[in-house]
Scaffold this motif. Sequence first.
Motif, PDB file in Angstrom:
ATOM      1  N   ARG A  75       0.819  -1.211   0.000  1.00 46.85           N
ATOM      2  CA  ARG A  75       0.000   0.000   0.000  1.00 46.85           C
ATOM      3  C   ARG A  75       0.854   1.263   0.000  1.00 46.85           C
ATOM      4  NH1 ARG A  75      -3.983  -1.922   4.928  1.00 46.85           N
ATOM      5  NH2 ARG A  75      -5.296  -3.385   3.755  1.00 46.85           N
ATOM      6  N   ALA A  76       2.052   1.162   0.549  1.00 50.34           N
ATOM      7  CA  ALA A  76       2.939   2.314   0.626  1.00 50.34           C
ATOM      8  C   ALA A  76       3.753   2.536  -0.645  1.00 50.34           C
ATOM      9  CB  ALA A  76       3.894   2.152   1.818  1.00 50.34           C
ATOM     10  N   GLY A  77       3.679   1.594  -1.591  1.00 49.13           N
ATOM     11  CA  GLY A  77       4.375   1.795  -2.854  1.00 49.13           C
ATOM     12  C   GLY A  77       5.482   0.815  -3.148  1.00 49.13           C
ATOM     13  N   PHE A  78       5.574  -0.279  -2.382  1.00 51.73           N
ATOM     14  CA  PHE A  78       6.641  -1.262  -2.572  1.00 51.73           C
ATOM     15  C   PHE A  78       6.086  -2.560  -3.145  1.00 51.73           C
ATOM     16  CE2 PHE A  78       8.206   1.556   0.713  1.00 51.73           C
ATOM     17  CZ  PHE A  78       9.546   1.699   0.410  1.00 51.73           C
ATOM     18  N   ASP A  79       6.796  -3.094  -4.133  1.00 50.97           N
ATOM     19  CA  ASP A  79       6.459  -4.397  -4.690  1.00 50.97           C
ATOM     20  C   ASP A  79       7.618  -5.350  -4.417  1.00 50.97           C
ATOM     21  OD1 ASP A  79       3.980  -3.652  -5.829  1.00 50.97           O
ATOM     22  OD2 ASP A  79       5.029  -2.738  -7.518  1.00 50.97           O
ATOM     23  N   PRO A  80       7.344  -6.507  -3.799  1.00 53.76           N
ATOM     24  CA  PRO A  80       8.442  -7.412  -3.451  1.00 53.76           C
ATOM     25  C   PRO A  80       8.987  -8.158  -4.659  1.00 53.76           C
ATOM     26  CG  PRO A  80       6.326  -8.369  -2.813  1.00 53.76           C
ATOM     27  CD  PRO A  80       6.041  -6.975  -3.313  1.00 53.76           C
ATOM     28  N   LEU A  83      -1.748 -17.603  -1.908  1.00 47.59           N
ATOM     29  CA  LEU A  83      -3.196 -17.597  -2.029  1.00 47.59           C
ATOM     30  C   LEU A  83      -3.714 -16.189  -2.300  1.00 47.59           C
ATOM     31  CD1 LEU A  83      -5.653 -19.563  -1.646  1.00 47.59           C
ATOM     32  CD2 LEU A  83      -5.683 -18.844   0.752  1.00 47.59           C
ATOM     33  N   ASN A  84      -3.085 -15.204  -1.701  1.00 44.51           N
ATOM     34  CA  ASN A  84      -3.539 -13.826  -1.820  1.00 44.51           C
ATOM     35  C   ASN A  84      -2.845 -13.039  -2.931  1.00 44.51           C
ATOM     36  OD1 ASN A  84      -5.399 -13.263   0.673  1.00 44.51           O
ATOM     37  ND2 ASN A  84      -3.722 -14.526   1.443  1.00 44.51           N
ATOM     38  N   ARG A  85      -1.607 -13.375  -3.199  1.00 47.32           N
ATOM     39  CA  ARG A  85      -0.847 -12.666  -4.230  1.00 47.32           C
ATOM     40  C   ARG A  85      -0.111 -13.699  -5.093  1.00 47.32           C
ATOM     41  NH1 ARG A  85      -3.670  -9.259  -2.594  1.00 47.32           N
ATOM     42  NH2 ARG A  85      -3.163  -7.129  -1.918  1.00 47.32           N
ATOM     43  N   PRO A  86      -0.823 -14.327  -6.035  1.00 50.82           N
ATOM     44  CA  PRO A  86      -0.191 -15.367  -6.848  1.00 50.82           C
ATOM     45  C   PRO A  86       1.032 -14.876  -7.616  1.00 50.82           C
ATOM     46  CG  PRO A  86      -2.580 -15.405  -7.117  1.00 50.82           C
ATOM     47  CD  PRO A  86      -2.265 -14.167  -6.337  1.00 50.82           C
ATOM     48  N   SER A  87       1.104 -13.579  -7.885  1.00 49.69           N
ATOM     49  CA  SER A  87       2.222 -13.055  -8.655  1.00 49.69           C
ATOM     50  C   SER A  87       3.488 -12.860  -7.827  1.00 49.69           C
ATOM     51  CB  SER A  87       1.839 -11.713  -9.288  1.00 49.69           C
ATOM     52  OG  SER A  87       1.571 -10.740  -8.282  1.00 49.69           O
TER      53      SER A  87
END
Length: 326
Positions: free
Chosen positions: A24-29, A45-49
């Motif tokens: 939500r703060a702007g970071f993608d792992p 389950l929540n973030r398949p990507s």
Amino acid sequence: MTPPRLSSLEICAGAGGQALGLERAGFDPVMLIENDENSCKTLKLNRPSWEVLRTDVIDFDPEEHPYVYDVDLLAGGLPRVKSAATVQRRESDNERKLLEAAVWLTHSVQPRAVLLENVPDLVTSDKFEDIRSWIVANLADVGYDVHWRVLDAADFGVPQHRRQGFLVAMRDPEFSRFEWPEPSAEPAPTVGEVLEASMGRDGWPGASAWARGANEPAPAIVGGSAFRGGADLGPTGSKRAWARLGVNGNSIGDAVPGPDFPVDAMPKLNVRQVAMLQSFPDEWRFFGRKTSVYRQVGHASPPPVAEAVGRRIAQVLGVKTQAGSS
């Protein structure tokens, strides 16, 4: 134009509370590392990507995953480290090793910023002076300065008094520009406000009266140890605090009270309700049986706190984030 997003490497990712807040703060792992099988399945389950690697941080070799180098943020909600007096316990020794591994990983990965969450005593107690000094010295060896702070989740809209110890490390000039988020001007929701609808969903006639009595934020939710015990709301002192809010903390329930549940009795919380008190969104799902899910939820960092700190880090690193908590 959509502002660019930042990259993160998350260690000890658990059920994703911190990762969700940072998203939500702007970071993608670029990768999330977690050694618990069910927690890894919860993340996927929540973030398949998301790329989720099931391994121990101590065993992780970034040379085998070169895309983790030079990420914007290395983040982790590490298992609760204990003081040197309790290091004889197997899990205590491992907790310290994980904290040390996070520091050595910083040496290897060279992120622009580091965010680690742990117990408040790690920040404030003389019992932890040795490990604090070790962290500061070893991060200074590769150019990082360290900010320490204890934050209460209730100050950021979480219906729970959960004091969390944070470390934020950066190099100058970013380090000198970083500021901790300010508490919200609004009071935290109470347990009754958050759970009244849930408690009354199956027709319990005592839900409204119960909610009026549960008129404070929750005490800190305790996930418990995988080495002992089942799912309950913590030690005796915590259970007394829950009882004052009208909650039976001796175990975690399977369902909400029904129409035949006594009006003046104390209901148990189910895992979904505990997740609500941790401020997980309703759509966030958890993999596993009750005790496993409860531990995932209980050990998580509430997403709003991670979001608030993450936004301040993002501001320093030069990313404009969406409107929201600060």
